[in-house]
Design an enzyme around this catalytic site. Structure first.
Site, short mmCIF file in Angstrom:
data_model
loop_
_atom_site.label_atom_id
_atom_site.label_comp_id
_atom_site.label_asym_id
_atom_site.label_seq_id
_atom_site.Cartn_x
_atom_site.Cartn_y
_atom_site.Cartn_z
N SER A 92 -6.45 2.19 -6.36
CA SER A 92 -5.86 1.40 -5.28
C SER A 92 -6.77 1.18 -4.08
O SER A 92 -6.60 0.23 -3.33
CB SER A 92 -4.57 2.06 -4.81
OG SER A 92 -4.79 3.43 -4.51
N GLU B 106 4.02 -1.29 11.61
CA GLU B 106 3.90 0.12 11.94
C GLU B 106 2.94 0.73 10.93
O GLU B 106 2.78 0.22 9.81
CB GLU B 106 5.27 0.80 11.94
CG GLU B 106 5.65 1.52 10.69
CD GLU B 106 5.96 0.61 9.52
OE1 GLU B 106 5.55 0.97 8.40
OE2 GLU B 106 6.59 -0.46 9.69
N LYS C 32 -3.66 -3.15 -0.03
CA LYS C 32 -2.69 -3.52 1.01
C LYS C 32 -2.86 -4.96 1.50
O LYS C 32 -1.90 -5.61 1.87
CB LYS C 32 -2.79 -2.55 2.18
CG LYS C 32 -2.20 -1.18 1.86
CD LYS C 32 -1.94 -0.38 3.12
CE LYS C 32 -1.17 0.89 2.80
NZ LYS C 32 -2.01 1.89 2.10
C1 LIG Z 1 -1.49 3.02 1.44
C2 LIG Z 1 -2.20 3.36 0.19
C3 LIG Z 1 -1.54 3.88 -0.94
C4 LIG Z 1 -0.07 4.21 -0.93
O1 LIG Z 1 0.76 3.14 -0.68
P1 LIG Z 1 1.62 2.48 -1.84
O2 LIG Z 1 2.53 1.56 -1.12
O3 LIG Z 1 2.33 3.58 -2.54
O4 LIG Z 1 0.68 1.77 -2.74
C5 LIG Z 1 -2.26 4.13 -2.08
N1 LIG Z 1 -3.59 3.91 -2.13
C6 LIG Z 1 -4.26 3.42 -1.07
C7 LIG Z 1 -5.73 3.22 -1.18
C8 LIG Z 1 -3.59 3.13 0.12
O5 LIG Z 1 -4.28 2.66 1.17
#
Ligand SMILES: *Cc1c(COP(=O)(O)O)cnc(C)c1O
Length: 399
Positions: free
Chosen positions: A381, A114, A92
């Site tokens: 992610s 938000e 993010k």
């Molecule tokens: C917020 C988040 C997601 C989901 O958000 P996307 O916009 O779909 O990427 C996925 N993995 C992690 C670690 C997150 O913090």
């Protein structure tokens, strides 16, 4: 092959996307569109973005061969793109850096955002602190209660957290409140949206900022594997880590793109967050996309063990990629994601976020059906430290 150049000028990906906002925001969005198109290719903006990604975020994030697990499964080689190693522990931050650099160039001293689970709130509070800008984060009062640690993190970083006590007191209510703030304070305020959703130009802008994930992957795969993957997998909440890793691969048809949605307790139970697999076309968060809604178009409550996937919509570009067939979208339940979480901890020594565990669970399904010389690249992610309490609770352990 036709070059891929979506969205069009009005922000449409086919019938999806666009801009459904109050009259008062039309000007603000125009201003943002102009600023973004002016700065996105400006050398000094590019240079500063790259510098921040390297020195503040810690990029490039490595790719990693999950060798032991691949051997155990006896099929394709699984590789992870390690967004979990970024500062603040997920992808993010990439987007937040991009947007705050834009806010500074536009002369906006005040940042709003938000957040549901609080992860985007923390990433936003982090970059606001980094640049000394005022930061206000809207969060449903139910989420404030459930995510006390992230609320405290944001406060430590100097942000003001506004608890929203309307509707279901969750993300969609915080969203409305953030929009209301923006309408009122549009002169001095920049709204940082955390995923590839929102009105045009947000979906394209967030995708572009996150596409560093895929751009690095292409280079790293060539260097370390000598070829590009057969499959690229990513979890899909709003869809930003998925768009980030998919986008640079879209024109390469030999690479299959698979998004993984949260099936929660199972699609058939109605307790899930699988907008593309079980939603209908509607309007949410200022754009047309797949939405989890009832027959009257009312947005419904979603469920996933992973707070970051618990979003009733999905970025419009994913809706387009699904309909066009360029990407495929599958689902993984809470139980399957948890199993992948535990196996990843023990087999690779990596504790993945529960969101990422959804993508990993699908890799575990897919790998044995492929041959040993095939390659699956998974967007890891984020890291799972934040999910310890949730995992413990599901295992009947009180920390
Ligand atoms: C917020 C988040 C997601 C989901 O958000 P996307 O916009 O779909 O990427 C996925 N993995 C992690 C670690 C997150 O913090």
């Amino acid at each position: 092959m036709k070059p891929y150049n979506l969205p069009d000028d009005s922000g449409h990906f086919g019938q999806y996307g666009g801009s459904f906002v109050a009259e008062t925001l039309v000007h603000a969005l125009d201003e943002l569109k102009q600023a973004y198109s002016k700065y996105r290719s400006a050398p000094d903006f590019q240079r500063e973005f790259a510098y921040e990604l390297a020195h503040f975020v810690g990029r490039p994030s490595p790719i990693y061969h999950a060798r032991r697990w691949s051997e155990k499964l006896g099929g394709a080689q699984i590789w992870f793109k390690r967004e979990d190693l970024n500062h603040t522990g997920a992808h993010k931050i990439n987007n937040c850096i991009g947007q705050i650099l834009l806010a500074r160039r536009m002369g906006k001293p005040r940042i709003i955002a938000e957040t549901g689970a609080g992860q985007h709130g923390v990433a936003t509070a982090t970059v606001a602190a980094r640049y000394g800008l005022e930061c206000v984060v809207y969060m449903g009062s139910e989420d404030v209660r459930r995510q006390a640690q992230n609320v405290y993190r944001m406060k430590l970083l100097g942000a003001q957290v506004v608890s929203v006590d309307s509707g279901s007191c969750t993300l969609k209510d915080a969203l409305n409140e953030a929009m209301r703030d923006w309408v009122t304070n549009v002169e001095n305020t920049f709204y940082i949206i955390g995923t590839v959703a929102g009105p045009h130009p947000y979906p394209a802008m967030v995708r572009d900022f996150q596409s560093v994930i895929g751009t690095e992957s292409i280079e790293q795969m060539q260097e370390h594997v000598g070829r590009q993957p057969d499959y690229v997998l990513a979890s899909v909440g709003g869809g930003s880590n998925a768009m980030g890793i998919f986008y640079p691969y879209i024109s390469d048809n030999s690479v299959k793109l698979v998004g993984v949605e949260a099936a929660g307790d199972g699609i058939e139970t109605g307790r899930h967050a699988a907008s593309l697999n079980a939603g209908q076309v509607g309007v949410l968060h200022g754009n047309r996309t797949y939405v989890i809604q009832d027959e009257n178009g009312q947005v419904m409550e979603t469920h996933s063990i992973s707070a970051g996937l618990d979003y009733p919509g999905v970025g419009p570009e994913h809706a387009w990629l699904k309909d066009s067939g360029r990407a495929q979208y599958v689902t993984v339940t809470d139980d399957e994601a948890l199993q992948a979480f535990h196996d990843c901890c023990r087999t690779e020594g990596i504790m993945p976020a529960l969101e990422s565990s959804h993508a990993i669970a699908h890799a575990v399904r897919l790998a044995p059906t492929l041959s040993k010389d095939q390659v699956i690249l998974v967007s890891l992610s984020g890291r799972g430290d934040k999910d310890m309490h949730t995992v413990a609770q599901y295992s009947g352990i009180t920390l």
